[in-house]
Design a protein around this motif. Structure first.
Motif, PDB file in Angstrom:
ATOM      1  N   GLU A 125       0.821  -1.212   0.000  1.00 63.96           N
ATOM      2  CA  GLU A 125       0.000   0.000   0.000  1.00 63.96           C
ATOM      3  C   GLU A 125       0.856   1.264   0.000  1.00 63.96           C
ATOM      4  N   ILE A 126       2.020   1.178   0.647  1.00 68.06           N
ATOM      5  CA  ILE A 126       2.919   2.332   0.689  1.00 68.06           C
ATOM      6  C   ILE A 126       3.626   2.502  -0.655  1.00 68.06           C
ATOM      7  N   GLY A 127       3.816   1.390  -1.361  1.00 64.45           N
ATOM      8  CA  GLY A 127       4.527   1.444  -2.636  1.00 64.45           C
ATOM      9  C   GLY A 127       6.016   1.517  -2.437  1.00 64.45           C
ATOM     10  N   ALA A 128       6.518   0.622  -1.588  1.00 62.83           N
ATOM     11  CA  ALA A 128       7.934   0.641  -1.236  1.00 62.83           C
ATOM     12  C   ALA A 128       8.810   0.313  -2.439  1.00 62.83           C
ATOM     13  N   GLU A 129       9.848   1.134  -2.669  1.00 60.76           N
ATOM     14  CA  GLU A 129      10.732   0.915  -3.806  1.00 60.76           C
ATOM     15  C   GLU A 129      12.208   0.979  -3.419  1.00 60.76           C
ATOM     16  N   ILE A 134      12.967  -4.954  -1.953  1.00 58.59           N
ATOM     17  CA  ILE A 134      12.813  -6.032  -2.935  1.00 58.59           C
ATOM     18  C   ILE A 134      13.434  -7.342  -2.449  1.00 58.59           C
ATOM     19  N   PRO A 135      14.672  -7.345  -1.919  1.00 62.09           N
ATOM     20  CA  PRO A 135      15.216  -8.610  -1.396  1.00 62.09           C
ATOM     21  C   PRO A 135      14.358  -9.204  -0.280  1.00 62.09           C
ATOM     22  N   ALA A 136      13.796  -8.349   0.577  1.00 65.23           N
ATOM     23  CA  ALA A 136      12.953  -8.851   1.665  1.00 65.23           C
ATOM     24  C   ALA A 136      11.681  -9.492   1.128  1.00 65.23           C
ATOM     25  N   ASP A 161       8.990  -2.256 -12.361  1.00 71.67           N
ATOM     26  CA  ASP A 161      10.141  -2.648 -13.178  1.00 71.67           C
ATOM     27  C   ASP A 161      11.327  -3.144 -12.364  1.00 71.67           C
ATOM     28  N   GLN A 162      11.622  -2.484 -11.245  1.00 68.31           N
ATOM     29  CA  GLN A 162      12.756  -2.907 -10.425  1.00 68.31           C
ATOM     30  C   GLN A 162      12.571  -4.335  -9.929  1.00 68.31           C
ATOM     31  N   ALA A 163      11.351  -4.673  -9.549  1.00 71.32           N
ATOM     32  CA  ALA A 163      11.066  -6.024  -9.064  1.00 71.32           C
ATOM     33  C   ALA A 163      11.154  -7.038 -10.194  1.00 71.32           C
ATOM     34  N   ILE A 164      10.663  -6.668 -11.380  1.00 75.64           N
ATOM     35  CA  ILE A 164      10.728  -7.578 -12.529  1.00 75.64           C
ATOM     36  C   ILE A 164      12.174  -7.940 -12.829  1.00 75.64           C
ATOM     37  N   ALA A 165      13.035  -6.941 -12.844  1.00 69.72           N
ATOM     38  CA  ALA A 165      14.454  -7.183 -13.142  1.00 69.72           C
ATOM     39  C   ALA A 165      15.079  -8.125 -12.124  1.00 69.72           C
ATOM     40  N   ALA A 166      14.781  -7.907 -10.841  1.00 67.13           N
ATOM     41  CA  ALA A 166      15.357  -8.751  -9.793  1.00 67.13           C
ATOM     42  C   ALA A 166      14.857 -10.191  -9.895  1.00 67.13           C
ATOM     43  N   LEU A 167      13.564 -10.368 -10.142  1.00 63.50           N
ATOM     44  CA  LEU A 167      12.990 -11.711 -10.264  1.00 63.50           C
ATOM     45  C   LEU A 167      13.539 -12.428 -11.496  1.00 63.50           C
ATOM     46  N   ALA A 168      13.672 -11.704 -12.602  1.00 69.77           N
ATOM     47  CA  ALA A 168      14.176 -12.310 -13.833  1.00 69.77           C
ATOM     48  C   ALA A 168      15.622 -12.771 -13.670  1.00 69.77           C
ATOM     49  N   VAL A 169      16.421 -11.987 -12.960  1.00 61.46           N
ATOM     50  CA  VAL A 169      17.820 -12.378 -12.723  1.00 61.46           C
ATOM     51  C   VAL A 169      17.877 -13.656 -11.901  1.00 61.46           C
ATOM     52  N   LEU A 170      17.077 -13.732 -10.852  1.00 61.71           N
ATOM     53  CA  LEU A 170      17.057 -14.940 -10.018  1.00 61.71           C
ATOM     54  C   LEU A 170      16.633 -16.157 -10.826  1.00 61.71           C
ATOM     55  N   LEU A 171      15.621 -15.992 -11.667  1.00 57.49           N
ATOM     56  CA  LEU A 171      15.141 -17.105 -12.480  1.00 57.49           C
ATOM     57  C   LEU A 171      16.187 -17.507 -13.514  1.00 57.49           C
ATOM     58  N   GLY A 172      16.824 -16.537 -14.133  1.00 54.31           N
ATOM     59  CA  GLY A 172      17.808 -16.824 -15.173  1.00 54.31           C
ATOM     60  C   GLY A 172      19.087 -17.436 -14.665  1.00 54.31           C
ATOM     61  N   THR A 173      19.401 -17.214 -13.392  1.00 57.01           N
ATOM     62  CA  THR A 173      20.634 -17.769 -12.818  1.00 57.01           C
ATOM     63  C   THR A 173      20.372 -19.005 -11.958  1.00 57.01           C
ATOM     64  N   LYS A 174      19.155 -19.543 -12.063  1.00 49.62           N
ATOM     65  CA  LYS A 174      18.779 -20.777 -11.367  1.00 49.62           C
ATOM     66  C   LYS A 174      19.005 -20.699  -9.856  1.00 49.62           C
ATOM     67  N   ASN A 194       2.606  -6.101 -18.263  1.00 51.95           N
ATOM     68  CA  ASN A 194       3.658  -5.210 -17.767  1.00 51.95           C
ATOM     69  C   ASN A 194       4.970  -5.940 -17.500  1.00 51.95           C
ATOM     70  N   GLY A 195       4.956  -7.271 -17.534  1.00 53.29           N
ATOM     71  CA  GLY A 195       6.155  -8.046 -17.228  1.00 53.29           C
ATOM     72  C   GLY A 195       6.967  -8.452 -18.435  1.00 53.29           C
ATOM     73  N   LYS A 196       6.790  -7.767 -19.572  1.00 57.69           N
ATOM     74  CA  LYS A 196       7.451  -8.205 -20.808  1.00 57.69           C
ATOM     75  C   LYS A 196       8.974  -8.198 -20.712  1.00 57.69           C
ATOM     76  N   ALA A 197       9.530  -7.417 -19.798  1.00 65.35           N
ATOM     77  CA  ALA A 197      10.990  -7.406 -19.640  1.00 65.35           C
ATOM     78  C   ALA A 197      11.520  -8.758 -19.166  1.00 65.35           C
ATOM     79  N   ALA A 198      10.639  -9.579 -18.592  1.00 69.30           N
ATOM     80  CA  ALA A 198      11.053 -10.893 -18.083  1.00 69.30           C
ATOM     81  C   ALA A 198      10.914 -11.998 -19.132  1.00 69.30           C
ATOM     82  N   ILE A 199      10.402 -11.692 -20.307  1.00 69.63           N
ATOM     83  CA  ILE A 199      10.154 -12.726 -21.320  1.00 69.63           C
ATOM     84  C   ILE A 199      11.425 -13.483 -21.696  1.00 69.63           C
ATOM     85  N   PRO A 200      12.571 -12.822 -21.921  1.00 67.47           N
ATOM     86  CA  PRO A 200      13.787 -13.585 -22.247  1.00 67.47           C
ATOM     87  C   PRO A 200      14.150 -14.623 -21.176  1.00 67.47           C
TER      88      PRO A 200
END
Length: 357
Positions: A125-129, A134-136, A161-174, A194-200
């Motif tokens: 609700e606060i919109g923490a960025e 994100i790690p928490a 977007d910041q969260a998408i990038a972090a999640l995609a990195v974790l997924l891509g590095t197993k 909105n998650g198209k940055a994670a498609i690769p």
């Protein structure tokens, strides 16, 4: 003692006192402006100052309230702590100063589950960025309390977007075990278009045959939820359909999510790949067909046939090849199936019967 909204006592000289003085001065000028020759812009400026001081009063009260609520996060009673967290969430973006304290409550494994659950909702609700949020939240995705996973995913979606990038990195590095990676892929699906940055990263999972089947299925589901933005993954999803029964189902549903107007082709391809599969009953195919029935008339489909021409061509090519080579040539889980006996005298091997009505 239950936490309630706080009454703030302002010291002498506080903004409210200053505002009172400005309003009194403006009232005096209104009465005497003709006699004293006071320009009209002075009256307007005094009104503006009074309004801005009022905003300052509200900001001061809010800051004091947030400070007091953060202090209540250390109360001994869990219900009091939960109420304080909930009130901070109700304040919304104005409570960003409380983010470090909320993250600390969330990461505290000894904290009551209700407090941690409410902290996740408050952060959303606060919109923490901030960098420590994100790690928490990602850590909460694999918390032993499954109740925390969905609100953690929703909070990440709120960040963007910041969260998408972090999640995609974790997924891509197993990173993490198979269960955690399923959650990562599913969370990326929550972003939808909105998650198209994670498609690769998701396509990389589809192509990795050493990856767990459940993770690859979750990646396919996520791509399907992204709709037309995931059109670049269509060929990989078609390839995935030939690998196993589970992956075939997930990939077919994803294809329909990406290009709803090609639903009939996706269903036909699914049937061509499954009809002659050993021990695959007709009832199972019928059940799957029913699960793919459109939720609304095709005329209301937001994706027209012209927009999905490339998808249609890929599916038609795959369907033609599947029918031509016959089920005995299709590889399932790495094993060639023996030639199958036609189900009926009028049915030739590899031929797709018309859907039953």
């Amino acid at each position: 003692t239950c936490v309630t909204p706080l009454m703030i006592r302002e010291p002498p000289g506080a903004p409210a006192t200053i505002r009172g003085f400005i309003l009194a001065l403006r009232e005096c000028c209104l009465v005497k402006h003709k006699e004293a020759g006071i320009p009209s812009f002075v009256l307007k400026e005094l009104a503006r100052l009074a309004a801005s001081v009022l905003s300052a009063v509200e900001r001061t009260r809010l800051q004091l309230r947030i400070h007091r609520l953060v202090q209540h996060l250390g109360l001994p009673n869990a219900e009091d702590r939960r109420n304080a967290v909930a009130l901070l969430g109700m304040i919304g973006p104005g409570a960003k100063a409380a983010i470090p304290a909320l993250v600390a409550r969330l990461k505290n494994g000894h904290e009551h589950i209700a407090v941690r659950h409410t902290a996740l909702k408050a952060l959303a609700e606060i919109g923490a960025e901030t960098d420590d949020v994100i790690p928490a939240l990602i850590e909460a995705l694999q918390d032993r309390h499954h109740r925390l996973r969905l609100p953690a995913a929703r909070a990440l979606v709120g960040i963007g977007d910041q969260a998408i990038a972090a999640l995609a990195v974790l997924l891509g590095t197993k990173q993490g075990d198979e269960e955690f990676r399923v959650v990562l892929a599913a969370t990326l699906g929550e972003f939808e278009a909105n998650g198209k940055a994670a498609i690769p990263a998701l396509v990389q999972v589809l192509r990795d045959k050493e990856e767990g089947e459940s993770v690859r299925a979750a990646a396919a589901d996520a791509l399907g939820r992204m709709g037309r933005s995931a059109e670049s993954a269509v060929q990989d999803l078609v390839d995935l359909m030939e690998e196993s029964k589970t992956l075939c189902r997930s990939a077919a549903k994803a294809l329909i999510g990406i290009a709803p107007s090609t639903r009939s082709l996706a269903v036909a391809l699914f049937e061509a790949l499954n009809r002659e599969r050993a021990n695959e009953p007709e009832e199972a195919l019928a059940t799957f067909r029913l699960s793919l029935l459109p939720s609304r008339p095709s005329s209301e489909d937001p994706c027209g046939a012209e927009d999905n021409e490339r998808v249609r061509q890929i599916l038609e090519g795959a369907l033609t090849r599947a029918r031509a080579r016959g089920a005995s040539k299709i590889v399932w889980n790495g094993n060639d199936l023996p030639p199958a006996v036609p189900r009926a005298a009028h049915e030739q091997p590899g031929e797709v019967a018309a859907p039953r009505r």
